[in-house]
Write an enzyme that holds these catalytic residues in place. Sequence first.
Site, PDB file in Angstrom:
ATOM      1  CG  ASN A  15      -1.822   1.222   1.256  1.00 56.28           C
ATOM      2  OD1 ASN A  15      -1.992   1.911   0.264  1.00 56.28           O
ATOM      3  ND2 ASN A  15      -2.415   1.487   2.411  1.00 56.28           N
ATOM      4  CE  LYS A  17      -0.293   3.530   4.334  1.00 55.13           C
ATOM      5  NZ  LYS A  17      -0.177   3.691   5.785  1.00 55.13           N
ATOM      6  CG  HIS A 101      -6.105   2.193   5.200  1.00 59.30           C
ATOM      7  ND1 HIS A 101      -5.599   3.159   6.042  1.00 59.30           N
ATOM      8  CD2 HIS A 101      -5.121   1.257   5.055  1.00 59.30           C
ATOM      9  CE1 HIS A 101      -4.360   2.823   6.385  1.00 59.30           C
ATOM     10  NE2 HIS A 101      -4.054   1.678   5.798  1.00 59.30           N
ATOM     11  CD  GLU A 103      -3.090   5.856   6.302  1.00 52.12           C
ATOM     12  OE1 GLU A 103      -2.050   5.522   6.906  1.00 52.12           O
ATOM     13  OE2 GLU A 103      -3.225   5.762   5.063  1.00 52.12           O
ATOM     14  CD  GLU A 173      -3.312  -1.671   7.643  1.00 47.27           C
ATOM     15  OE1 GLU A 173      -2.106  -1.443   7.624  1.00 47.27           O
ATOM     16  OE2 GLU A 173      -4.144  -1.027   6.991  1.00 47.27           O
ATOM     17  N   GLY A 179       2.060   2.813  10.781  1.00 47.56           N
ATOM     18  CA  GLY A 179       3.083   3.845  10.687  1.00 47.56           C
ATOM     19  C   GLY A 179       3.847   4.108  11.967  1.00 47.56           C
ATOM     20  CB  SER A 219       4.656  -1.368  12.081  1.00 43.07           C
ATOM     21  OG  SER A 219       4.259  -0.033  12.307  1.00 43.07           O
TER      22      SER A 219
END
Length: 269
Positions: A15, A17, A101, A103, A173, A179, A219
């Site tokens: 991914n 992004k 996701h 985000e 996730e 991150g 991560s």
Amino acid sequence: MSQHNASRIPFVVANWKINKLHADVAEFLDKVNGKVPAENVVETGIAAQDLFLSDMVRATAQSPIHIVAENVHWEDSGAYTGETSPKALKDIGAKYVLIGHFERRKFFNETDSTVNLKVTAALRNGLRPIIDVDEDMSTYAQFMDAEPSVAQVAAALAGVSVDQIRNVTLAYEPTWAIGSGEAASAVQAQKAAHLIRQTLAKLYSPVIAEQVRVLYGGSVTPDNAREIMLQKDIDGVLVGTSALDPEKFLQLVAIAQDPEVPEFNIENT
């Protein structure tokens, strides 16, 4: 891989992004094309910004790598400025799409209901959703024996048929791991994947639950991926930062191919 259901082919998804420019994308694909195994051994996907997808589809036409959209709208066409049509994604040759996701939920106010609309739109157009789940699984720990439903999974799959669920991948996730540089432990990841699979069994059947792939994301690196992918209910990884590097991406694919082999050179296969 003997402890996994043989019908669940390992899956490694990068991914990106909104990282990388056009030249970076071409360079990455040049370095990985011809070095990934056939999709019946390990399936690979790369999720990138919409503006790169058409070129990526063309660049991987002779490769088993699948191109993945990072988002999709729930209508096939219409007055939705700035959105991406699922029908158009299918038309350019994208195969998968990330939906829900963390985000997207955090920065763009996506909800369980909009995630479900996008899932059903993707399936309607022949795209395969990779549905992200970031729910706090620790709240379910005391109810393990009661087989609770993971709410985000149940909401995302509302109206998805038995035939359609076979084209769905779920990815766990944990919010705090994305991150952060700190992944969930293999035990934590396995417990979450097991709860997701229990939810699938409740929504569909135990047989169907054993056929749907569940990935871990957050991560992930070549250093921690092996232990994660050895877990019974985890079928692969959704990778951010590490997958920006072609060598690390290939390492992760090699680990997915056989996590029980300590050192595995994918170029020798």
